[in-house]
Design a protein around this motif. Structure first.
Motif, PDB file in Angstrom:
ATOM      1  N   CYS A 379      51.259  50.309  75.138  1.00  0.00           N
ATOM      2  CA  CYS A 379      50.621  51.473  75.734  1.00  0.00           C
ATOM      3  C   CYS A 379      51.389  52.725  75.309  1.00  0.00           C
ATOM      4  CB  CYS A 379      50.539  51.351  77.256  1.00  0.00           C
ATOM      5  SG  CYS A 379      52.087  51.574  78.128  1.00  0.00           S
ATOM      6  N   GLN A 380      50.654  53.802  75.106  1.00  0.00           N
ATOM      7  CA  GLN A 380      51.226  55.046  74.579  1.00  0.00           C
ATOM      8  C   GLN A 380      50.951  56.188  75.558  1.00  0.00           C
ATOM      9  OE1 GLN A 380      50.624  56.028  70.286  1.00  0.00           O
ATOM     10  NE2 GLN A 380      49.584  57.818  71.105  1.00  0.00           N
ATOM     11  N   VAL A 381      52.039  56.980  75.841  1.00  0.00           N
ATOM     12  CA  VAL A 381      51.935  58.099  76.788  1.00  0.00           C
ATOM     13  C   VAL A 381      52.481  59.344  76.107  1.00  0.00           C
ATOM     14  CG1 VAL A 381      52.649  59.003  79.027  1.00  0.00           C
ATOM     15  CG2 VAL A 381      52.174  56.554  78.769  1.00  0.00           C
ATOM     16  N   THR A 382      51.777  60.496  76.291  1.00  0.00           N
ATOM     17  CA  THR A 382      52.203  61.763  75.697  1.00  0.00           C
ATOM     18  C   THR A 382      52.409  62.793  76.800  1.00  0.00           C
ATOM     19  OG1 THR A 382      50.976  61.290  73.681  1.00  0.00           O
ATOM     20  CG2 THR A 382      51.613  63.574  74.067  1.00  0.00           C
ATOM     21  N   VAL A 383      53.626  63.426  76.810  1.00  0.00           N
ATOM     22  CA  VAL A 383      53.963  64.490  77.760  1.00  0.00           C
ATOM     23  C   VAL A 383      54.673  65.588  76.968  1.00  0.00           C
ATOM     24  CG1 VAL A 383      55.229  65.154  79.829  1.00  0.00           C
ATOM     25  CG2 VAL A 383      54.186  62.875  79.677  1.00  0.00           C
ATOM     26  N   SER A 384      54.104  66.819  77.014  1.00  0.00           N
ATOM     27  CA  SER A 384      54.721  67.970  76.331  1.00  0.00           C
ATOM     28  C   SER A 384      55.043  67.644  74.873  1.00  0.00           C
ATOM     29  CB  SER A 384      55.994  68.416  77.072  1.00  0.00           C
ATOM     30  OG  SER A 384      55.702  68.811  78.395  1.00  0.00           O
ATOM     31  N   ASN A 385      54.033  67.199  74.206  1.00  0.00           N
ATOM     32  CA  ASN A 385      54.166  66.867  72.785  1.00  0.00           C
ATOM     33  C   ASN A 385      55.129  65.710  72.493  1.00  0.00           C
ATOM     34  OD1 ASN A 385      52.383  68.941  72.015  1.00  0.00           O
ATOM     35  ND2 ASN A 385      54.058  70.446  71.975  1.00  0.00           N
ATOM     36  N   ILE A 386      55.589  65.053  73.551  1.00  0.00           N
ATOM     37  CA  ILE A 386      56.449  63.878  73.374  1.00  0.00           C
ATOM     38  C   ILE A 386      55.602  62.636  73.626  1.00  0.00           C
ATOM     39  CG2 ILE A 386      58.476  62.627  74.205  1.00  0.00           C
ATOM     40  CD1 ILE A 386      59.133  65.148  72.684  1.00  0.00           C
ATOM     41  N   THR A 387      55.514  61.806  72.625  1.00  0.00           N
ATOM     42  CA  THR A 387      54.750  60.559  72.736  1.00  0.00           C
ATOM     43  C   THR A 387      55.720  59.394  72.731  1.00  0.00           C
ATOM     44  OG1 THR A 387      52.844  61.519  71.608  1.00  0.00           O
ATOM     45  CG2 THR A 387      52.992  59.116  71.687  1.00  0.00           C
ATOM     46  N   LYS A 388      55.542  58.535  73.734  1.00  0.00           N
ATOM     47  CA  LYS A 388      56.394  57.354  73.816  1.00  0.00           C
ATOM     48  C   LYS A 388      55.523  56.108  73.905  1.00  0.00           C
ATOM     49  CE  LYS A 388      60.442  59.583  75.820  1.00  0.00           C
ATOM     50  NZ  LYS A 388      61.483  59.521  76.882  1.00  0.00           N
ATOM     51  N   VAL A 389      56.034  55.042  73.314  1.00  0.00           N
ATOM     52  CA  VAL A 389      55.294  53.776  73.230  1.00  0.00           C
ATOM     53  C   VAL A 389      56.098  52.701  73.938  1.00  0.00           C
ATOM     54  CG1 VAL A 389      54.272  52.055  71.691  1.00  0.00           C
ATOM     55  CG2 VAL A 389      54.261  54.471  71.050  1.00  0.00           C
ATOM     56  N   SER A 390      55.402  51.867  74.684  1.00  0.00           N
ATOM     57  CA  SER A 390      56.064  50.786  75.420  1.00  0.00           C
ATOM     58  C   SER A 390      56.504  49.673  74.463  1.00  0.00           C
ATOM     59  CB  SER A 390      55.110  50.212  76.462  1.00  0.00           C
ATOM     60  OG  SER A 390      54.057  49.507  75.802  1.00  0.00           O
ATOM     61  N   GLU A 391      57.287  48.766  75.001  1.00  0.00           N
ATOM     62  CA  GLU A 391      57.607  47.535  74.272  1.00  0.00           C
ATOM     63  C   GLU A 391      56.321  46.721  74.116  1.00  0.00           C
ATOM     64  OE1 GLU A 391      60.270  46.395  72.875  1.00  0.00           O
ATOM     65  OE2 GLU A 391      61.640  48.003  73.437  1.00  0.00           O
ATOM     66  N   PRO A 392      56.146  46.026  73.018  1.00  0.00           N
ATOM     67  CA  PRO A 392      54.911  45.256  72.820  1.00  0.00           C
ATOM     68  C   PRO A 392      54.807  44.096  73.806  1.00  0.00           C
ATOM     69  CG  PRO A 392      56.469  44.811  71.055  1.00  0.00           C
ATOM     70  CD  PRO A 392      57.057  45.927  71.856  1.00  0.00           C
ATOM     71  N   LEU A 393      53.572  43.800  74.205  1.00  0.00           N
ATOM     72  CA  LEU A 393      53.274  42.681  75.083  1.00  0.00           C
ATOM     73  C   LEU A 393      52.266  41.795  74.365  1.00  0.00           C
ATOM     74  CD1 LEU A 393      53.416  41.225  77.846  1.00  0.00           C
ATOM     75  CD2 LEU A 393      51.522  42.697  78.586  1.00  0.00           C
ATOM     76  N   HIS A 394      52.658  40.536  74.133  1.00  0.00           N
ATOM     77  CA  HIS A 394      51.771  39.624  73.393  1.00  0.00           C
ATOM     78  C   HIS A 394      50.895  38.845  74.370  1.00  0.00           C
ATOM     79  CE1 HIS A 394      50.468  37.315  69.911  1.00  0.00           C
ATOM     80  NE2 HIS A 394      50.519  36.238  70.691  1.00  0.00           N
ATOM     81  N   ILE A 395      49.601  38.881  74.104  1.00  0.00           N
ATOM     82  CA  ILE A 395      48.624  38.157  74.919  1.00  0.00           C
ATOM     83  C   ILE A 395      47.862  37.213  74.003  1.00  0.00           C
ATOM     84  CG2 ILE A 395      46.546  38.352  76.326  1.00  0.00           C
ATOM     85  CD1 ILE A 395      47.535  41.061  77.257  1.00  0.00           C
ATOM     86  N   GLN A 396      47.799  35.956  74.410  1.00  0.00           N
ATOM     87  CA  GLN A 396      47.067  34.958  73.640  1.00  0.00           C
ATOM     88  C   GLN A 396      46.028  34.306  74.539  1.00  0.00           C
ATOM     89  OE1 GLN A 396      47.285  33.886  70.202  1.00  0.00           O
ATOM     90  NE2 GLN A 396      45.324  33.118  70.962  1.00  0.00           N
ATOM     91  N   ALA A 397      44.762  34.476  74.191  1.00  0.00           N
ATOM     92  CA  ALA A 397      43.666  33.814  74.902  1.00  0.00           C
ATOM     93  C   ALA A 397      43.323  32.543  74.138  1.00  0.00           C
ATOM     94  CB  ALA A 397      42.456  34.731  74.989  1.00  0.00           C
ATOM     95  N   TYR A 398      43.401  31.415  74.800  1.00  0.00           N
ATOM     96  CA  TYR A 398      43.214  30.124  74.147  1.00  0.00           C
ATOM     97  C   TYR A 398      41.764  29.688  74.258  1.00  0.00           C
ATOM     98  CZ  TYR A 398      48.223  29.716  73.662  1.00  0.00           C
ATOM     99  OH  TYR A 398      49.518  29.928  73.292  1.00  0.00           O
ATOM    100  N   ALA A 399      41.114  29.570  73.096  1.00  0.00           N
ATOM    101  CA  ALA A 399      39.747  29.050  73.043  1.00  0.00           C
ATOM    102  C   ALA A 399      39.812  27.537  73.027  1.00  0.00           C
ATOM    103  CB  ALA A 399      39.038  29.559  71.795  1.00  0.00           C
ATOM    104  N   PRO A 400      38.917  26.864  73.740  1.00  0.00           N
ATOM    105  CA  PRO A 400      38.959  25.403  73.769  1.00  0.00           C
ATOM    106  C   PRO A 400      38.602  24.822  72.405  1.00  0.00           C
ATOM    107  CG  PRO A 400      36.959  26.202  74.806  1.00  0.00           C
ATOM    108  CD  PRO A 400      37.792  27.413  74.515  1.00  0.00           C
ATOM    109  N   VAL A 401      39.059  23.604  72.190  1.00  0.00           N
ATOM    110  CA  VAL A 401      38.736  22.925  70.935  1.00  0.00           C
ATOM    111  C   VAL A 401      37.271  22.513  70.959  1.00  0.00           C
ATOM    112  CG1 VAL A 401      41.084  22.152  70.489  1.00  0.00           C
ATOM    113  CG2 VAL A 401      39.597  20.750  71.905  1.00  0.00           C
ATOM    114  N   LYS A 402      36.612  22.661  69.804  1.00  0.00           N
ATOM    115  CA  LYS A 402      35.196  22.308  69.687  1.00  0.00           C
ATOM    116  C   LYS A 402      34.940  21.694  68.325  1.00  0.00           C
ATOM    117  CE  LYS A 402      33.552  26.101  72.656  1.00  0.00           C
ATOM    118  NZ  LYS A 402      32.710  27.321  72.716  1.00  0.00           N
TER     119      LYS A 402
END
Length: 717
Positions: A379-402
């Motif tokens: 996620c990215q936030v900008t305040v007074s021309n300062i933009t900061k980015v959070s640490e990455p968060l990995h999300i994995q959605a598991y699709a069932p086997v077919k």
């Protein structure tokens, strides 16, 4: 021509004669003026030999001088005193000296005399350059020209009246050279050296000093930071590196700006600038470096930046360890330290894999999980021309086997026992890692976990006949850990190859009566049906007799209903099945023999012949006996009639009236017997006629008996 020979002989005679005319009493070595000298003095070594010899006898001697057991001078003389002069002695001349004399192979040596020379001179020193640049090399040469010994040369580099660097080398030469590198910041340097004589243990004074001036190709760089070295993030920051280049140097140089060991900008000019809107991430140590081919200079400074707001934090509302496809998930972006009203008014951006951007107010982002929305979120936030980015968060959605598919990697669904089956499991969809399990019936044969969209390959060794049957595969992933999906069923037939083949024949002896039946039975010990049997006869070459495929039996029969001599030979059979390998049996021999009825006819014929022969023999024996009895009767009547009868038989034979050889033999025997007995009878009759009037009659009877026995004796085998 003969002069050299004469001289040699005379010389030998002279020396031989001298051997008994002299004696070496003593030899000594003297040092003049003294054994302790100063460097540069004059030294005379005098070797004095004292002889005892005949008057006016001249000696030819060889005198040798030594220093530390090394020969330094040799001379031949008739004198008893020899001198060796060293006009200018050096410290290296110190050592142990002696001399020896040799006359007619009779040597004598003086005692050692120690010579000590003091006052080692300072060595000479030279430098290759008196003016050098930073990064250049200076070659320094130190020399002790008058000395001859093993020497240790020491070199000294002096900076600001302090020894900065030393180097040393040991050599048997009287000079040595070393190389010194001129470093950054060095300006005026001094070089000097001294010499140490290793064997003597004396060190020389220092040489004179040589001055070397160092020229700088460029100055030490400067770093200028704006607005200052300590400020709050959000402001424009500039970092400038500058350097002054020497007009005498035209070498290429490079200027680099580093932050915490990482280069962030570079230039080949004398000035380098770096601009950006500062954040706390820009805080750290900055280094400006200027370098050329041989030297480099650098300057460091530290920049402190105060934080305007904290780095945003991205969290996931779901507490599940794994997210399955279709689950509802919510992302929240927050900034610590900001007031609630300020936090709500900020513009939040959620970025997936650095590509997809989702703008949300309030800092929350909700979605239904699918495999397409798996990845790394920030996620990215900008305040007074300062933009900061959070640490990455990995999300994995598991699709069932077919759509799990099991494939047998072969052109057919059969395999020979002992071969390896290759089975492949693969899902057309499903989030990895996927775990594949292979089953035969309810038995698990193997398990593999595959990363990515990869198939699982299983190798099954068909070592047992019960390996045939139905195979299927099961696939699971984190979405379907407890259920899983099953594949199609693959039926594989395992073919058992034929192990051994045995051929039997009936009759088992191999002797077949002509016209009778020969049966060939070909059996296999083990093998999968159907089995193909081939019967061959070998007589010079193989001839195929019969070919049959059995689908229900492990044997086959081939019959030859009417066997004859043409059937004689060796028989084999060959069996094969779906393993496509022919196995040959043992061989059996068969030959035709006479039929039983033919044997009976031949036996009957032979029996009749034997019976006929016996009958003939019996008849002949009875006939012989009958004729013998007739002869006896005639003998009883008179010997003359007997003789007459024999004569009559002889006449009949001559006349052809005797019917067979037996009668002829009987007649011949009777004649011989009658003649012998008649002679005997006449003699006996003459002697005993008066005493035994009946002797004649008895003699006749005896003769008849002998005639009767004669044929039996002749006919005995």
């Amino acid at each position: 021509m003969y002069l050299p020979i004469i001289v040699t002989v005379l010389g030998f005679w002279s020396v031989t004669g001298q051997a008994s005319d002299f004696t070496i009493n003593s030899i000594e070595l003297n040092a003049v003026p003294s054994t302790i000298l100063k460097n540069g003095d004059n030294l005379v070594l005098e070797c004095v030999v004292k002889f005892a010899k005949s008057k006016d006898f001249v000696l030819n001697s060889t005198i040798t001088f030594y220093k530390d057991d090394n020969k330094i001078h040799t001379t031949s003389t008739i004198e008893d005193r020899v001198s060796l002069t060293i006009p200018v002695v050096r410290v290296s001349h110190s050592g142990l000296y002696k001399c020896d004399v040799s006359v007619a192979s009779r040597p004598k040596t003086s005692d050692n005399v120690e010579i000590k020379v003091t006052g080692l001179f300072p060595p000479h020193i030279n430098v290759s350059k008196n003016e050098v640049n930073e990064g250049d090399d200076v070659i320094v040469r130190c020399e002790a020209p008058e000395e001859r010994s093993t020497m240790l040369f020491k070199f000294y580099k002096i900076k600001n009246q302090t020894v900065d660097e030393t180097k040393s080398k040991t050599t048997n030469d009287n000079y040595q050279e070393v190389k010194f590198n001129i470093k950054e910041g060095e300006q005026i340097l001094l070089f000097k050296c001294d010499v140490y004589l290793v064997l003597i243990g004396e060190t020389s004074p220092y040489s004179e000093s040589k001055h070397v001036t160092v020229l700088a190709p460029f100055s030490t760089p400067r770093i200028e930071v704006l607005p200052s070295l300590n400020f709050t993030e959000g402001k424009n920051m500039s970092v400038t590196c500058s350097v002054q280049k020497s007009p005498k140097r035209l070498d290429d140089m490079k200027v680099t700006l580093q932050k915490d060991g990482h280069i962030i900008n570079s230039s080949t000019t004398s000035t380098l600038s770096y601009f950006r809107v500062a954040t706390v991430d820009d805080m750290g140590e900055y280094t400006c470096t200027v370098e050329s081919e041989r030297t480099s200079k650098s300057k460091r400074t530290k920049i402190d930046i105060a934080e305007l707001f904290a780095r945003p934090n991205l969290t996931l509302s779901s507490k599940k360890q794994y997210i399955n496809e279709g689950d509802y998930i919510s992302l929240k972006c927050s900034v610590a330290g900001l007031a609630t009203n300020v936090s709500r008014s900020l513009a939040y951006k959620f970025i997936l894999n650095g590509v997809k951007t989702f703008k949300r107010e309030g800092g929350t982002f909700s979605l239904s999980a699918t495999e397409n929305y798996s990845g790394s979120y920030v996620c990215q936030v900008t305040v007074s021309n300062i933009t900061k980015v959070s640490e990455p968060l990995h999300i994995q959605a598991y699709a069932p086997v077919k759509n799990l598919v099991l494939t047998y990697m072969s052109n057919n669904k059969t395999v020979v026992l002992g071969d390896t089956l290759e089975l492949t499991c693969k899902c057309k969809s499903g989030t990895p890692p996927i775990t594949y399990s292979l089953f035969q019936g309810n038995q698990t044969l193997g398990q593999k976990t595959m990363q990515g969209n990869m198939e699982a390959r299983f190798l099954v060794n068909s070592s047992k006949s019960h390996d045939l049957g139905q195979y299927r595969c099961k696939a699971t992933n984190r979405n379907t850990q407890h259920t899983g999906k099953y594949s199609n069923i693959v039926n594989v037939t395992i073919i058992i190859p034929i192990s051994s083949v045995d051929l039997e024949i009936i009759p088992s002896s191999g002797n077949v009566e002509e016209g009778s039946e020969l049966s060939l039975i070909c059996r296999v010990k083990d093998g999968t049906l159907p089995i193909n049997f081939k019967f061959y006869k070998m007589k010079g070459s193989e001839f195929l007799l019969y070919n049959v495929t059995e689908r229900e039996k492990l044997y086959a029969v081939y019959e030859l209903p009417t066997f004859s001599k043409q059937g004689d030979g060796t028989y084999i059979c060959v069996a094969s099945n779906g393993a496509h390998k022919e196995v040959r049996s043992n061989s059996k021999d068969a030959r035709a023999v006479l039929a039983t009825w033919k044997k009976g006819v031949i036996g009957t014929f032979i029996t009749l012949i034997i019976l006929a022969a016996i009958a003939i023999c019996a008849y002949m024996h009875m006939d012989k006996k009958r004729k013998g009895e007739d002869i006896t009767t005639e003998k009883n009547r008179s010997s003359k009639p007997d003789t007459a009868k024999n004569e009559k038989l002889a006449l009949e034979i001559k006349a052809g009236s005797v019917e067979n050889e037996y009668d002829h033999h009987l007649l011949k025997t009777a004649e011989e017997t009658t003649g012998n007995n008649q002679q005997k009878h006449e003699a006996e009759h003459t002697e005993a006629d008066v005493a035994n009037p009946d002797a004649h009659q008895d003699t006749a009877e005896n003769n008849v008996t002998m005639v009767e026995d004669a044929p039996e004796a002749n006919n005995h085998p």
